[in-house]
Write a protein that holds these residues in place. Structure first.
Motif, PDB file in Angstrom:
ATOM      1  N   GLU A 203       0.825  -1.207   0.000  1.00 50.50           N
ATOM      2  CA  GLU A 203       0.000   0.000   0.000  1.00 50.50           C
ATOM      3  C   GLU A 203       0.862   1.260   0.000  1.00 50.50           C
ATOM      4  O   GLU A 203       0.592   2.209  -0.746  1.00 50.50           O
ATOM      5  N   SER A 212      -2.582   2.005  -7.707  1.00 47.06           N
ATOM      6  CA  SER A 212      -3.321   1.285  -6.684  1.00 47.06           C
ATOM      7  C   SER A 212      -2.509   0.049  -6.304  1.00 47.06           C
ATOM      8  O   SER A 212      -1.642  -0.410  -7.065  1.00 47.06           O
ATOM      9  N   ALA A 213      -2.777  -0.485  -5.129  1.00 41.85           N
ATOM     10  CA  ALA A 213      -2.059  -1.678  -4.694  1.00 41.85           C
ATOM     11  C   ALA A 213      -2.283  -2.833  -5.670  1.00 41.85           C
ATOM     12  O   ALA A 213      -1.349  -3.580  -6.001  1.00 41.85           O
TER      13      ALA A 213
END
Length: 285
Positions: A203, A212-213
């Motif tokens: 993250e 985004s992760a």
């Protein structure tokens, strides 16, 4: 085996003693500290750590100085003490945005020596200032020792085991990792290299890279790798570079590259180097 940073701490004291023109006062920490007390009082002991410049470019000091807050630097220092199995430790008692109180104690439940307390407080003040986290004021027990500069301390404070720091500076914002790598794995390596002691998670890394992760993990898989593998590979790659410097112990290298202990360093190092780091260093002779 040399504990991480222990040689640098001894060098600080040796240099401080040498500044008085003395070279034959003993070699133990206790002898060096006692000499400084006799010659310059408590102020000389605090100053030996606070004003030392010779060790600021040591890899251990650089790793500590990359901390993004005073509390984080002090937590890293605590990790260094545990990593090196130090008998005396520090711990955060209270921490807020503007004030921190820490304690220096011995693992055998006896108080740490007052002279050693003062020396460690001087070292930590120097590291905080070097990292851009200079406090406005600092007290050892109830005695003011720092207010923009070191204050004269003519007599030993009645209580030396706690340090209170207030009013921290805000360091300059660090530049983000350079985006010149062609692959995402390369960009991730550049990011991790900026601070190997940071608690890198998917993250955190994805936010820093503007993804985004899920996208980070998916794109790394498309490049034939994973976040965990790249994190470990980067740590070993930097450790491999540091192994060329024989002045650094394996423990210091393991700490600076973010491994939890020497066994962890050896296990992961073998995976990427085919041999343990100690054997790899021997091959470099």
């Amino acid at each position: 085996m040399t504990r991480p940073g222990s040689a640098a701490l001894r060098q600080i004291l040796t240099s401080a003693v040498a500044a008085y023109g003395e070279t034959d006062v003993g070699s133990s920490k206790e002898e060096l500290l006692t000499f400084l007390l006799e010659r310059g009082g408590p102020t000389a002991i605090l100053a030996s750590g606070l004003h030392d410049r010779s060790t600021r470019e040591h890899p251990v000091a650089r790793a500590l100085a990359r901390s993004t807050s005073p509390a984080e630097l002090l937590r890293r220092w605590g990790r260094l003490e545990k990593f090196g199995h130090a008998k005396n430790r520090t711990r955060l008692l209270d921490a807020s945005g503007t004030a921190i109180r820490i304690e220096h104690f011995s693992l055998d439940e006896t108080p740490a020596h007052p002279l050693n307390d003062l020396f460690i407080w001087g070292v930590l003040l120097g590291l905080l200032r070097h990292a851009g986290h200079e406090p406005a004021r600092a007290w050892v027990g109830e005695v003011l020792i720092y207010e923009g500069e070191l204050q004269p301390v003519d007599e030993m404070p009645a209580q030396t085991s706690t340090l209170r720091l207030v009013g921290f500076q805000t360091p300059a914002t660090r530049e983000p990792a350079s985006p010149d790598a062609q692959t995402l794995a390369g960009r991730l390596e550049q990011l991790v290299r900026t601070d190997l002691l940071a608690e890198w998670r998917v993250e955190r890394a994805s936010r820093a890279l503007g993804l985004s992760a899920r996208s980070l993990q998916r794109r790394l898989r498309s490049e034939g790798t994973t976040f965990s593998s790249e994190l470990q590979r980067t740590r070993v790659a930097v450790a491999r570079e540091m192994l060329l410097d024989r002045r650094l112990s394996l423990s210091e290298i393991a700490f600076c590259t973010g491994f939890s202990d020497l066994a962890h360093f050896s296990r992961i190092g073998r995976r990427f180097l085919d041999v343990p780091p100690s054997a790899f260093r021997d091959l470099l002779k």
